[in-house]
Design an enzyme around this catalytic site. Structure first.
Site, PDB file in Angstrom:
ATOM      1  N   ILE A 102       8.859  33.077 -12.499  1.00 27.37           N
ATOM      2  CA  ILE A 102       7.855  32.378 -13.286  1.00 27.37           C
ATOM      3  C   ILE A 102       7.306  33.260 -14.395  1.00 27.37           C
ATOM      4  CG2 ILE A 102       5.554  31.327 -13.207  1.00 27.37           C
ATOM      5  CD1 ILE A 102       6.239  30.367 -10.360  1.00 27.37           C
TER       6      ILE A 102
ATOM      7  N   ASN B 207       0.327  36.994 -12.838  1.00 22.42           N
ATOM      8  CA  ASN B 207       1.381  36.354 -12.062  1.00 22.42           C
ATOM      9  C   ASN B 207       1.873  37.211 -10.898  1.00 22.42           C
ATOM     10  OD1 ASN B 207       3.797  34.490 -11.633  1.00 22.42           O
ATOM     11  ND2 ASN B 207       4.837  36.391 -12.238  1.00 22.42           N
TER      12      ASN B 207
ATOM     13  N   SER C  68      -0.822  28.793  -6.163  1.00 19.70           N
ATOM     14  CA  SER C  68       0.235  28.221  -5.334  1.00 19.70           C
ATOM     15  C   SER C  68      -0.228  26.894  -4.748  1.00 19.70           C
ATOM     16  CB  SER C  68       0.591  29.179  -4.196  1.00 19.70           C
ATOM     17  OG  SER C  68       1.484  28.571  -3.282  1.00 19.70           O
TER      18      SER C  68
ATOM     19  N   TYR D 288      -1.089  35.166   2.401  1.00 20.47           N
ATOM     20  CA  TYR D 288      -0.727  34.833   1.022  1.00 20.47           C
ATOM     21  C   TYR D 288      -1.486  33.587   0.564  1.00 20.47           C
ATOM     22  CZ  TYR D 288       2.158  33.180  -2.883  1.00 20.47           C
ATOM     23  OH  TYR D 288       2.599  32.720  -4.105  1.00 20.47           O
TER      24      TYR D 288
ATOM     25  N   LYS E 278      -4.515  33.143  -2.428  1.00 22.60           N
ATOM     26  CA  LYS E 278      -4.410  32.232  -3.565  1.00 22.60           C
ATOM     27  C   LYS E 278      -5.630  31.311  -3.642  1.00 22.60           C
ATOM     28  CE  LYS E 278      -0.512  33.674  -5.233  1.00 22.60           C
ATOM     29  NZ  LYS E 278      -0.429  34.295  -6.563  1.00 22.60           N
TER      30      LYS E 278
ATOM     31  N   ILE F 238       9.452  26.678  -6.536  1.00 22.05           N
ATOM     32  CA  ILE F 238      10.120  26.946  -7.804  1.00 22.05           C
ATOM     33  C   ILE F 238      11.394  27.748  -7.552  1.00 22.05           C
ATOM     34  CG2 ILE F 238       9.858  27.907 -10.122  1.00 22.05           C
ATOM     35  CD1 ILE F 238       7.898  25.624  -9.496  1.00 22.05           C
TER      36      ILE F 238
END
Length: 254
Positions: A22, A95, A147, A160, A164, A193
């Site tokens: 990304i 990112n 996310s 994780y 986020k 993605i």
């Protein structure tokens, strides 16, 4: 007129985690729109140099900096590196992140710390470092890459997903404070993605969880899908959008 507002000529963009996936997609899109690009990588210098060559071929200026955001002094160090090659940063895209897949009862302190430090603390510190110059210039864009797990957390990515969600709260807080100073702060939340990350091994989940994590449009997203939204949010075309959480997830968050 709208197309002119999407032009980033004269702007400098610093994109973390931009050697692939990304981050790379956003860097290339911004270069195509005329921005000067600063790429950041943690490891894999050959990869980031390949991205830099691609950007140079578009006629854009590009610089490379190295940083490991799991380290305590990383943000201070990368700030100095960036300002040694450019006068200012107009656009900050955060990112870079770390994702460690494991059953929640097995998460070690080491894996907890590296995700919290890289994904949340460094985001806060990067904003602290780069926002003041944007405020002084009365123009700036800060974009965090979140996310879909903010609303649909995967059971094997509990830390994780939590980081986020924490970043989104941070975005909304800072956006409110900078809203009248020409600086927008937003969060782009991708779904699944097609990047190297999807090949990382994670524990299997039962069928009910697997069904919940499906993408309604029936395909993987691409870095370009994310880059298109990032360009809107980080250009003059997005000047009335701030404090928002925008999903680019093929409907997965529904």
């Amino acid at each position: 007129m709208i197309l002119e507002k999407l032009n980033l000529s004269g702007k400098t963009a610093f994109i973390t985690g931009s050697s692939q996936g990304i981050g790379k997609g956003i860097a290339v899109a911004f270069a195509e729109s005329g921005a000067t690009i600063i790429l950041q990588y943690r490891k894999g210098k050959a990869e980031v140099e390949s991205v830099a060559r691609e950007i140079k071929a578009l006629g854009a200026k590009v610089y490379i900096v190295q940083a490991d955001f799991s380290k305590s002094r990383a943000v201070a160090g990368v700030y100095k590196k960036v300002l040694s090659v450019v006068k200012q940063v107009d656009i900050l895209v955060i990112n870079a992140s770390v994702q460690v897949g494991d059953a929640w009862l097995n998460v070690s302190q080491k894996d907890f710390d590296i995700q919290v430090t890289t994904n949340f603390r460094s985001t806060f510190q990067l904003m602290q470092k780069f926002a003041p110059d944007m405020i002084s210039n009365s123009w700036g864009r800060i974009l965090t890459i979140g996310s879909v797990q903010q609303v649909k957390p995967h059971p094997a990515m509990i830390v994780y997903a939590a980081t986020k969600s924490a970043v989104l709260n941070l975005v909304q807080n800072v956006a409110m404070q900078l809203a009248d100073q020409g600086v927008t702060v937003n969060n782009l939340a991708p779904g699944v993605i097609d990047t190297p990350r999807i090949d990382e091994k994670i524990p299997e989940t039962d069928e009910r969880i697997h069904k919940r994590m499906e993408t309604p449009v029936g395909r993987l997203g691409t870095p370009e899908d994310c880059a298109a939204m990032a360009l809107l949010l980080c250009s003059d075309a997005g000047n009335f959008i701030t404090g928002q959480n925008i999903f680019v997830d093929g409907g997965m968050s529904l």
